[in-house]
Design an enzyme around this catalytic site. Structure first.
Site, PDB file in Angstrom:
ATOM      1  N   ASP A 189      -1.873   6.485   6.191  1.00  0.00           N
ATOM      2  CA  ASP A 189      -2.967   5.638   5.725  1.00  0.00           C
ATOM      3  C   ASP A 189      -3.241   4.633   6.841  1.00  0.00           C
ATOM      4  O   ASP A 189      -2.429   3.749   7.093  1.00  0.00           O
ATOM      5  CB  ASP A 189      -2.538   4.919   4.442  1.00  0.00           C
ATOM      6  CG  ASP A 189      -3.621   3.976   3.915  1.00  0.00           C
ATOM      7  OD1 ASP A 189      -4.619   3.750   4.617  1.00  0.00           O
ATOM      8  OD2 ASP A 189      -3.427   3.465   2.795  1.00  0.00           O
TER       9      ASP A 189
ATOM     10  N   TRP B 214       0.828  -1.210   0.000  1.00  0.00           N
ATOM     11  CA  TRP B 214       0.000   0.000   0.000  1.00  0.00           C
ATOM     12  C   TRP B 214       0.854   1.249   0.000  1.00  0.00           C
ATOM     13  O   TRP B 214       0.591   2.190  -0.765  1.00  0.00           O
ATOM     14  CB  TRP B 214      -1.005  -0.021   1.160  1.00  0.00           C
ATOM     15  CG  TRP B 214      -2.001  -1.091   0.902  1.00  0.00           C
ATOM     16  CD1 TRP B 214      -2.026  -2.332   1.439  1.00  0.00           C
ATOM     17  CD2 TRP B 214      -3.053  -1.055  -0.067  1.00  0.00           C
ATOM     18  NE1 TRP B 214      -3.039  -3.070   0.875  1.00  0.00           N
ATOM     19  CE2 TRP B 214      -3.684  -2.317  -0.040  1.00  0.00           C
ATOM     20  CE3 TRP B 214      -3.530  -0.085  -0.952  1.00  0.00           C
ATOM     21  CZ2 TRP B 214      -4.764  -2.634  -0.874  1.00  0.00           C
ATOM     22  CZ3 TRP B 214      -4.603  -0.396  -1.768  1.00  0.00           C
ATOM     23  CH2 TRP B 214      -5.213  -1.650  -1.721  1.00  0.00           C
TER      24      TRP B 214
ATOM     25  N   LYS C  87     -12.756  -1.931   6.298  1.00  0.00           N
ATOM     26  CA  LYS C  87     -12.100  -2.896   7.153  1.00  0.00           C
ATOM     27  C   LYS C  87     -12.689  -2.813   8.565  1.00  0.00           C
ATOM     28  O   LYS C  87     -13.341  -3.742   9.021  1.00  0.00           O
ATOM     29  CB  LYS C  87     -10.577  -2.670   7.171  1.00  0.00           C
ATOM     30  CG  LYS C  87      -9.906  -3.167   5.889  1.00  0.00           C
ATOM     31  CD  LYS C  87      -9.603  -2.034   4.946  1.00  0.00           C
ATOM     32  CE  LYS C  87      -8.563  -2.312   3.887  1.00  0.00           C
ATOM     33  NZ  LYS C  87      -8.667  -3.471   3.042  1.00  0.00           N
TER      34      LYS C  87
END
Lengths: 360, 360
Positions: B172, B101, B196
């Site tokens: 993030d 990511w 999530k």
């Protein structure tokens, strides 16, 4: 008790869609999971996604030349995303203004090019008409021509879609997509937020001609670059899965209603009933030119605006909700999208007649 | 029958959240409307939105210096939105890489500046650690330093958050937000997709220090310009209303669990159980440095990878779903977010032991 909901969006949804969503919330068809809990790459959600694409393509008769993408950010997001995807090496794009939404689109385009005003439907009474193709003054070499084919706030709809030949025509169809057949082949791209006629807020439908996917500016975010999104079948980033599922249920419902021809006939009937009630009396006013009157969003004013609050309170007492006009124009607005039943419009018209006869 | 769902996202949600959503689907608290059908500017949805903001602020103890925004586009969208909002007049930003990511974030930043690689946790075994602050080599004048505090694919979590003084630290936090307390004051901005630990896919939470709202590039789309979004209290464009509603239900559920301290204790217990099972045998392998092991995403490999399909099939037969590792790394992955109960982890560990003892 369910109400009649005339909200401009997010807006009424078919009751049977909501019932099915409620029924499937904890366990989608024996999967043991809610649709919200499914990996977007798992076979369950992939089937939901593919079915939604297939049904939408069938409903709108989307030609094979065009891709259907699911994005995020709504119509306002696309105001930036469209120029970032379509300008290529060109320095301008042309804009036809028919109301607040196309005005915003035009304004946002200044961030990316020198936009050209091709035509405007603004009159002394505000935005009241959609200028015909003969009135459009296009620039020499526009990357595309932009139009908002239904203006939610001003109630202006464009029914005649011109063929611009080599120049891509791009339209914001947010507030009337799926309300009638549309010749998608005439467009380079159409886009719309879902929260009027497609489903819930949070997913943006973009339908774009495949040969236009090579024109993105280098600054276009990957997550909003149509080519990238198309190459990943709308799964470059996690798509708004539940919003796609709800859209899919609405597509199935539309097919059961008989598709877009049938729903158009229904929408003509509903909107005629309401415009006739407005035109039958000096008590209610709608200033939009008849040929440009929206079948989806019907703004109207009381001749005596001091009675606005009374009107809204009486409507609410009858379960007729969200009739207040947009704050930028005032008055009233009835949004009568696909999911608003004829009975809702009849109840509104009946109330309007009764209210007119009441003493002030 | 509900399953144990180890999906990395969209992921398991608390069953009582789903039950409430199903119950309220057709008529939210006597309003006669589904939350999906509510105007985002009506008092019903405004109350849902305000309550979600208040509960999130309370759970994360967000200081008054920081604004909470609801956007769209997910973490990948923010990879472009963050630089467009924070670069201002600066030419670079610094990146700490801890997995896939943050790699994607670093790559996307090249569209907007000359990004600087400050540190990497990549080793011969792939991404296996989060480099400590002492290892970071910052550039002279970065607009910000970016970190992904939990890497969903590689299972690398950062527990020590440094204080960078005047340099904004941006993170993030998509895949571990709300799994434990976080000192938000140390960050210029944090962001995360909801799918999530927050709710359903389709809403992105951004928490940003108010004094950083004046640094957007002119090319930043209005719908994604944090200042514009903040000024309109996340209603510049139609927000993903239903996703915000579901997030609000999850926030209430978290408060009922005792807040983030309680949920952290629970997550420590769950993750210990699973890592202990992995470490107790040579049959299962996790290569992440112990201090950087994620409590949310636990990737592991079978020593004998020819048995992968067997393992997954046996798990599925027991209602243990979505255990396949990300295609870029292979193997297995158990995502054990807040909503995955201890019983689910116990069932997985029991199965792992049993599978190990089976004949190949």
């Amino acid at each position: 008790m369910r109400v009649f909901n005339f909200s401009a969006g997010p807006a009424a949804l078919p009751e049977e869609v909501l019932r099915q969503a409620a029924d499937e919330m904890l366990d989608w068809r024996g999967s043991g999971m809610s649709v919200m809990e499914m990996s977007h790459r798992g076979k369950e959600f992939m089937s939901i996604h593919e079915e939604a694409l297939t049904d939408l393509r069938e409903l709108l008769e989307v030609p094979a030349s065009h891709r259907i993408l699911f994005l995020q950010g709504g119509g306002l997001g696309e105001n930036a995303i469209v120029p970032m995807n379509l300008l290529g090496a060109k320095k301008t794009a042309d804009f036809v203004l028919t109301g607040s939404w196309s005005q915003k689109t035009f304004k946002e385009a200044h961030k990316y090019c020198a936009p050209h005003l091709a035509a405007s439907g603004q009159t002394a009474d505000g935005f009241t008409r959609s200028p015909a193709r003969a009135e459009w003054r296009l620039s020499d070499d526009p990357a595309y021509v932009h139009l908002c084919t239904n203006e939610t706030i001003h109630g202006v709809e464009t029914f005649d879609i011109p063929d611009l030949g080599d120049i891509p025509l791009v339209a914001d169809v947010s507030s009337h997509i799926l309300s009638r057949p549309l010749d998608v082949a005439k467009f380079g791209a159409i886009y719309g937020g879902a929260q009027k006629n497609i489903g819930m807020a949070g997913v943006t439908v973009v339908i774009v001609r495949e040969d236009l996917l090579d024109r993105a500016l280098p600054i276009c975010p990957s997550a909003f670059e149509w080519k990238t999104v198309a190459e990943h079948n709308s799964m470059y980033n996690t798509p708004p899965t539940y919003a796609i599922y709800i859209a899919g249920l609405v597509f199935k419902w539309l097919k059961k209603q008989g598709g877009l021809q049938a729903i158009e006939a229904h929408n003509i009937e509903k909107s005629k009933l309401l415009y006739n009630a407005i035109d039958a009396s000096d008590f209610y006013i709608n200033k939009v030119e008849r040929a440009s009157r929206s079948r989806m969003n019907v703004p109207f004013f009381l001749a005596d605006e001091s009675r606005n609050e009374d009107f809204l309170a009486g409507a609410k007492a009858r379960g007729l909700l969200q009739l207040k006009g947009h704050k930028s124009v005032g008055g009233m607005r009835a949004s009568i999208y696909n999911a608003v039943p004829l009975e809702g419009v009849k109840a509104l018209v009946e109330y309007m007649k009764e209210f007119e006869q009441r003493k002030a």
